[in-house]
Design a protein around this motif. Sequence first.
Motif, PDB file in Angstrom:
ATOM      1  N   HIS A   1       0.821  -1.205   0.000  1.00 54.31           N
ATOM      2  CA  HIS A   1       0.000   0.000   0.000  1.00 54.31           C
ATOM      3  C   HIS A   1       0.862   1.264   0.000  1.00 54.31           C
ATOM      4  CE1 HIS A   1      -2.990  -2.947   0.729  1.00 54.31           C
ATOM      5  NE2 HIS A   1      -2.781  -3.065   2.029  1.00 54.31           N
TER       6      HIS A   1
ATOM      7  N   ARG B   1      -0.862  10.825   4.005  1.00 52.00           N
ATOM      8  CA  ARG B   1      -1.680  10.546   2.816  1.00 52.00           C
ATOM      9  C   ARG B   1      -2.466  11.779   2.390  1.00 52.00           C
ATOM     10  NH1 ARG B   1      -5.067   5.071   1.684  1.00 52.00           N
ATOM     11  NH2 ARG B   1      -5.878   5.625  -0.355  1.00 52.00           N
TER      12      ARG B   1
ATOM     13  N   GLN C   1      -6.820   1.383   2.925  1.00 51.83           N
ATOM     14  CA  GLN C   1      -7.251   2.707   3.347  1.00 51.83           C
ATOM     15  C   GLN C   1      -6.799   3.069   4.758  1.00 51.83           C
ATOM     16  OE1 GLN C   1      -8.715   4.676   1.123  1.00 51.83           O
ATOM     17  NE2 GLN C   1      -8.615   2.983  -0.349  1.00 51.83           N
TER      18      GLN C   1
END
Length: 421
Positions: free
Chosen positions: A48, A123, A193
């Motif tokens: 990720h 992020r 996420q």
Amino acid sequence: MEDEHEPPLQPRTQFQGRVLLLTVCAAGIGGTFQFGYNLSIINAPTSHIQEFTNETWWVRTGRPLPDQLVPLLWSLIVSLYPVGGLLGALLAGPMAITLGRKKSLLVNNIFVVAAATLFGFSRRAGSFEMIMLGRLLVGVSAGVSMNVQPMYLGESAPKELRGAVAMTSAIFTALGIVMGQVVGLRELLGGPQAWPLLLASCLVPGVLQLASLPLLPESPRYLLIDCGDSEACLAALQRLRGPADLAGELAELERERAACQGRRARRPWELFRDRALRRQVASLVVLGGVMELCGNDAVYAYASAVFSQARIPPEKVQYASIGTGGCELLAALLSCVVIERVGRRMLLMGGYGLMTCWGSVFTAALCLQSSLPWMPYLAMFCVFAFILSFGIGPGGLVPLPLCAFPLCLCLWGRLHWLLPP
């Protein structure tokens, strides 16, 4: 006469055990627990974070990140942790003397809070550089805590419990590894996420330490020898030991204080010139180096590949990997229980002997796994056996001379980061 003295002993033991247990837990949760936790949580979001790095580069330049730079940037993110650890180990000695053991652990959480903030907003800010800086900062925190925590606990524990209390550093490291593996599961925070929250979750142990450690006493040795405050030392001993005759322990500390008076702080290389410490420091360097080069972390790194070759479904490998951390935690707990009965030397010899045995079998199993269908299962068994053997002794036992204890501990801490497995 003996019966008259028996009733006060039970409440004193209970009081001493309760305060000492709280001290161990408060120091450990924000100390070596953080080291093990941050060491293991970085494995789950590997793909990720690499995707995020590639996407960020695309947004900035309009081109994808070159294939050869993806692993390079990921390696930099991972390797900044031990770089920070070395910096923290260099800071630990001056911090422990200037601020004290307890205050050093508390101030050390500044690095954790800053790192968690960087992780949590990386992020949203579209910056993989924030992840790099955060890894450097949690490494600094780990380097400081891995030196100061054993120093603080070793100086706070009574002599008869010093070995068991010293082993709690290894227990909290193993507990941190297991918790990091559990929290990093795809069902929890290991998903595409939630990885910023996974990295930022290091804030939770830091907050727990900030809430609990201020309520506990400072190291009595530091208060008397470094600060020269006899009253504060006595008050700290009374909180740690309860209502008891502390004259013998105070006299021992006073003798150590008298021996240290008039001496300037020695540098690490000067320890080898002291004939009284030379053999002990040499043993420290040898055993510390051997522990770092024994290959335990390499076994951790290749465990997933071994499990896959043993035909464990890919989606189940993450659960099998939790067993590796569980093995080290179980062995550390066992070692903590038996250390005062068996002795450090026996645990070290037994642990390294078993590691040699299982390492040899593991090597043979890897070489023959294409020839014999059951060899991958033997290799998987050897992974668990090797980690168990490491946790029994080598994982938490480093002999430290009581004289020059803080300096020797900092020397061992620097070896830990200079010789990454």
